[in-house]
Design a protein around this motif. Structure first.
Motif, PDB file in Angstrom:
ATOM      1  N   TRP A 120      42.508  16.457  29.495  1.00  0.00           N
ATOM      2  CA  TRP A 120      43.787  16.155  28.849  1.00  0.00           C
ATOM      3  C   TRP A 120      43.632  16.339  27.342  1.00  0.00           C
ATOM      4  CZ3 TRP A 120      41.204  12.462  31.915  1.00  0.00           C
ATOM      5  CH2 TRP A 120      41.633  12.406  33.248  1.00  0.00           C
ATOM      6  N   ALA A 121      44.078  17.466  26.836  1.00  0.00           N
ATOM      7  CA  ALA A 121      43.914  17.788  25.419  1.00  0.00           C
ATOM      8  C   ALA A 121      44.561  16.724  24.537  1.00  0.00           C
ATOM      9  CB  ALA A 121      44.530  19.152  25.123  1.00  0.00           C
ATOM     10  N   GLY A 122      43.817  16.275  23.536  1.00  0.00           N
ATOM     11  CA  GLY A 122      44.342  15.326  22.567  1.00  0.00           C
ATOM     12  C   GLY A 122      44.418  13.888  23.029  1.00  0.00           C
ATOM     13  N   ILE A 123      43.911  13.584  24.221  1.00  0.00           N
ATOM     14  CA  ILE A 123      44.023  12.227  24.730  1.00  0.00           C
ATOM     15  C   ILE A 123      43.134  11.259  23.954  1.00  0.00           C
ATOM     16  CG2 ILE A 123      42.182  12.428  26.458  1.00  0.00           C
ATOM     17  CD1 ILE A 123      44.029  10.787  28.343  1.00  0.00           C
ATOM     18  N   GLU A 124      43.620  10.043  23.771  1.00  0.00           N
ATOM     19  CA  GLU A 124      42.831   8.999  23.126  1.00  0.00           C
ATOM     20  C   GLU A 124      42.088   8.213  24.196  1.00  0.00           C
ATOM     21  OE1 GLU A 124      45.679   6.684  21.032  1.00  0.00           O
ATOM     22  OE2 GLU A 124      46.105   8.222  19.541  1.00  0.00           O
ATOM     23  N   TYR A 125      40.804   7.943  23.969  1.00  0.00           N
ATOM     24  CA  TYR A 125      40.045   7.177  24.955  1.00  0.00           C
ATOM     25  C   TYR A 125      38.862   6.491  24.273  1.00  0.00           C
ATOM     26  CZ  TYR A 125      36.595  10.996  24.953  1.00  0.00           C
ATOM     27  OH  TYR A 125      35.657  11.918  24.580  1.00  0.00           O
ATOM     28  N   THR A 126      38.326   5.506  24.962  1.00  0.00           N
ATOM     29  CA  THR A 126      37.144   4.796  24.494  1.00  0.00           C
ATOM     30  C   THR A 126      35.939   5.283  25.291  1.00  0.00           C
ATOM     31  OG1 THR A 126      38.411   2.820  23.889  1.00  0.00           O
ATOM     32  CG2 THR A 126      36.036   2.535  24.281  1.00  0.00           C
ATOM     33  N   SER A 127      34.960   5.825  24.593  1.00  0.00           N
ATOM     34  CA  SER A 127      33.764   6.336  25.266  1.00  0.00           C
ATOM     35  C   SER A 127      32.870   5.182  25.708  1.00  0.00           C
ATOM     36  CB  SER A 127      32.994   7.256  24.313  1.00  0.00           C
ATOM     37  OG  SER A 127      31.854   7.790  24.957  1.00  0.00           O
ATOM     38  N   THR A 128      32.359   5.282  26.916  1.00  0.00           N
ATOM     39  CA  THR A 128      31.494   4.242  27.447  1.00  0.00           C
ATOM     40  C   THR A 128      30.461   4.839  28.387  1.00  0.00           C
ATOM     41  OG1 THR A 128      31.440   2.127  28.654  1.00  0.00           O
ATOM     42  CG2 THR A 128      33.053   3.760  29.370  1.00  0.00           C
ATOM     43  N   ALA A 129      29.330   4.205  28.487  1.00  0.00           N
ATOM     44  CA  ALA A 129      28.290   4.680  29.410  1.00  0.00           C
ATOM     45  C   ALA A 129      28.188   3.788  30.636  1.00  0.00           C
ATOM     46  CB  ALA A 129      26.940   4.740  28.696  1.00  0.00           C
ATOM     47  N   ASP A 130      28.323   2.474  30.439  1.00  0.00           N
ATOM     48  CA  ASP A 130      28.144   1.529  31.547  1.00  0.00           C
ATOM     49  C   ASP A 130      29.432   0.785  31.941  1.00  0.00           C
ATOM     50  OD1 ASP A 130      28.501  -0.237  29.451  1.00  0.00           O
ATOM     51  OD2 ASP A 130      26.408  -0.907  29.410  1.00  0.00           O
ATOM     52  N   PHE A 131      30.516   1.018  31.228  1.00  0.00           N
ATOM     53  CA  PHE A 131      31.820   0.424  31.539  1.00  0.00           C
ATOM     54  C   PHE A 131      31.824  -1.102  31.448  1.00  0.00           C
ATOM     55  CE2 PHE A 131      32.188   4.623  33.389  1.00  0.00           C
ATOM     56  CZ  PHE A 131      33.498   4.988  33.093  1.00  0.00           C
ATOM     57  N   ARG A 132      30.925  -1.660  30.677  1.00  0.00           N
ATOM     58  CA  ARG A 132      30.921  -3.121  30.509  1.00  0.00           C
ATOM     59  C   ARG A 132      32.212  -3.618  29.859  1.00  0.00           C
ATOM     60  NH1 ARG A 132      27.820  -5.367  34.154  1.00  0.00           N
ATOM     61  NH2 ARG A 132      25.842  -4.230  34.341  1.00  0.00           N
ATOM     62  N   GLU A 133      32.906  -2.735  29.161  1.00  0.00           N
ATOM     63  CA  GLU A 133      34.160  -3.113  28.509  1.00  0.00           C
ATOM     64  C   GLU A 133      35.233  -3.547  29.505  1.00  0.00           C
ATOM     65  OE1 GLU A 133      32.241   0.216  26.075  1.00  0.00           O
ATOM     66  OE2 GLU A 133      32.587  -0.253  28.191  1.00  0.00           O
ATOM     67  N   ILE A 134      35.104  -3.126  30.758  1.00  0.00           N
ATOM     68  CA  ILE A 134      36.149  -3.447  31.742  1.00  0.00           C
ATOM     69  C   ILE A 134      35.753  -4.602  32.657  1.00  0.00           C
ATOM     70  CG2 ILE A 134      36.894  -1.033  31.723  1.00  0.00           C
ATOM     71  CD1 ILE A 134      35.687  -0.793  34.575  1.00  0.00           C
ATOM     72  N   GLU A 135      34.680  -5.292  32.312  1.00  0.00           N
ATOM     73  CA  GLU A 135      34.134  -6.316  33.203  1.00  0.00           C
ATOM     74  C   GLU A 135      35.161  -7.357  33.622  1.00  0.00           C
ATOM     75  OE1 GLU A 135      30.141  -9.107  33.599  1.00  0.00           O
ATOM     76  OE2 GLU A 135      30.606  -8.107  31.701  1.00  0.00           O
ATOM     77  N   ASP A 136      36.021  -7.772  32.712  1.00  0.00           N
ATOM     78  CA  ASP A 136      36.995  -8.819  33.021  1.00  0.00           C
ATOM     79  C   ASP A 136      38.419  -8.288  33.125  1.00  0.00           C
ATOM     80  OD1 ASP A 136      35.020 -10.867  32.946  1.00  0.00           O
ATOM     81  OD2 ASP A 136      35.082 -10.801  30.753  1.00  0.00           O
ATOM     82  N   LEU A 137      38.557  -6.979  33.293  1.00  0.00           N
ATOM     83  CA  LEU A 137      39.877  -6.367  33.296  1.00  0.00           C
ATOM     84  C   LEU A 137      40.333  -5.987  34.702  1.00  0.00           C
ATOM     85  CD1 LEU A 137      39.581  -3.961  30.211  1.00  0.00           C
ATOM     86  CD2 LEU A 137      40.462  -6.306  30.280  1.00  0.00           C
ATOM     87  N   VAL A 138      41.631  -5.868  34.847  1.00  0.00           N
ATOM     88  CA  VAL A 138      42.241  -5.295  36.050  1.00  0.00           C
ATOM     89  C   VAL A 138      42.625  -3.866  35.697  1.00  0.00           C
ATOM     90  CG1 VAL A 138      44.189  -5.406  37.647  1.00  0.00           C
ATOM     91  CG2 VAL A 138      43.103  -7.513  36.853  1.00  0.00           C
ATOM     92  N   ALA A 139      42.244  -2.912  36.516  1.00  0.00           N
ATOM     93  CA  ALA A 139      42.506  -1.507  36.216  1.00  0.00           C
ATOM     94  C   ALA A 139      43.853  -1.065  36.776  1.00  0.00           C
ATOM     95  CB  ALA A 139      41.402  -0.624  36.797  1.00  0.00           C
ATOM     96  N   ASP A 140      44.542  -0.225  36.028  1.00  0.00           N
ATOM     97  CA  ASP A 140      45.752   0.406  36.551  1.00  0.00           C
ATOM     98  C   ASP A 140      45.364   1.498  37.543  1.00  0.00           C
ATOM     99  OD1 ASP A 140      47.570  -1.091  34.959  1.00  0.00           O
ATOM    100  OD2 ASP A 140      47.007   0.145  33.239  1.00  0.00           O
ATOM    101  N   LYS A 141      44.291   2.210  37.237  1.00  0.00           N
ATOM    102  CA  LYS A 141      43.763   3.217  38.150  1.00  0.00           C
ATOM    103  C   LYS A 141      42.363   3.606  37.705  1.00  0.00           C
ATOM    104  CE  LYS A 141      45.828   7.143  35.680  1.00  0.00           C
ATOM    105  NZ  LYS A 141      46.890   8.175  35.698  1.00  0.00           N
ATOM    106  N   ILE A 142      41.608   4.203  38.624  1.00  0.00           N
ATOM    107  CA  ILE A 142      40.293   4.759  38.341  1.00  0.00           C
ATOM    108  C   ILE A 142      40.378   6.258  38.587  1.00  0.00           C
ATOM    109  CG2 ILE A 142      37.850   4.799  39.002  1.00  0.00           C
ATOM    110  CD1 ILE A 142      38.215   1.895  39.982  1.00  0.00           C
ATOM    111  N   ILE A 143      39.878   7.035  37.650  1.00  0.00           N
ATOM    112  CA  ILE A 143      39.959   8.495  37.719  1.00  0.00           C
ATOM    113  C   ILE A 143      38.570   9.074  37.938  1.00  0.00           C
ATOM    114  CG2 ILE A 143      40.629  10.590  36.462  1.00  0.00           C
ATOM    115  CD1 ILE A 143      42.407   8.659  34.713  1.00  0.00           C
ATOM    116  N   ILE A 144      38.455  10.015  38.858  1.00  0.00           N
ATOM    117  CA  ILE A 144      37.177  10.638  39.177  1.00  0.00           C
ATOM    118  C   ILE A 144      37.340  12.155  39.178  1.00  0.00           C
ATOM    119  CG2 ILE A 144      35.377  10.910  40.941  1.00  0.00           C
ATOM    120  CD1 ILE A 144      36.079   8.109  41.919  1.00  0.00           C
TER     121      ILE A 144
END
Length: 259
Positions: A120-144
């Motif tokens: 997705w050209a120009g998309i804003e995102y947070t780079s992560t290696a282990d996804f610890r940032e989402i530990e306490d979050l509910v996801a809208d979706k997971i993309i693979i």
């Protein structure tokens, strides 16, 4: 055909041209439809920010985002359905398949272990290696990253009973709560306005539009849609590049608008 009181359309590959724009003609038709008291709704896999920030010229009355995980009308949130404990799913996949490209959407932020700009050209995102940032979050979706149904099905064993996975654009697969779907979002909006699904016209082009086209009063596939989508549709309109959605609306719901 029942009287149409609501129009729902997918964005990418359907309403939007390949360069993600819409023509002045399509804008006029949409406005004409809305002035006639017909609700104009978008139903997209895109996140909220990707529509409101990058597609500000698209006018609509209500919206279904993330394939139904978030439903909004104006400033009102009508519904939100997510994936509990997304870190458990992501960790299990990366443990067994460490090279998997994964991104997680939560609270209108994308967390990704790869350069999301390649999809997705120009998309804003947070780079992560282990996804610890989402530990306490509910996801809208997971993309693979997945380029076929066969590649997508490899990830089925990682889904809980309440989740499903769906291929999109033959380049990614997305995991959702089973309560999250375009049809579910459409139903929420329709019920609020006393509209039955028989009074809804829906347009789409991809796998995630098939259920929507079948559930609504009339399902229309654009000419460039996947063969499976065309097979599920009641009608075929012109392609996204030739303003197919707008031309169908002009012919069936308005008295014509000068181009």
């Amino acid at each position: 055909m029942a009287e149409i009181k609501m129009v729902v359309t997918d964005l990418d590959g359907t309403l939007l041209r390949d360069d993600k724009s819409i023509s002045a003609y399509t804008e006029k038709i949409i406005e004409n439809v809305r002035q006639r008291g017909i609700l104009f709704v978008i139903a997209t896999a895109r996140p909220i920010r990707a529509v409101k920030k990058f597609l500000p010229w698209v006018s609509y009355d209500a919206a279904v985002f993330h394939n139904g995980a978030v439903v909004e009308e104006g400033d009102c949130r009508l519904g939100k359905t997510g994936i509990e404990n997304p870190l458990e799913i992501v960790t299990a996949i990366l443990r067994d398949k460490p090279d998997t490209k994964i991104a997680v959407e939560s609270n209108d932020v994308m967390y990704s272990n790869f350069d999301a700009g390649e999809f997705w050209a120009g998309i804003e995102y947070t780079s992560t290696a282990d996804f610890r940032e989402i530990e306490d979050l509910v996801a809208d979706k997971i993309i693979i990253g997945a380029k076929s149904v066969e590649e997508m099905n490899v990830f089925q064993p990682y889904l809980g009973e309440g989740l499903y996975i769906q291929l999109s654009e033959n380049r990614i697969a997305t995991i959702h709560n089973k309560q999250s779907s375009k049809v579910g979002g459409i139903r929420l909006i329709a019920e609020k306005h006393g509209i039955s699904l028989d009074q809804v016209a829906a347009f789409g082009d991809d796998y995630n539009d098939i259920e929507m086209l079948g559930a609504c009063g009339i399902g229309i596939a654009v000419e460039n849609a996947l063969d499976e989508v065309k097979a599920a549709a009641a009608q075929i309109c012109g392609s996204n590049e030739s303003d197919g959605v707008a031309r169908w609306l002009e012919e069936n719901l308005t008295h014509g608008v000068d181009q």
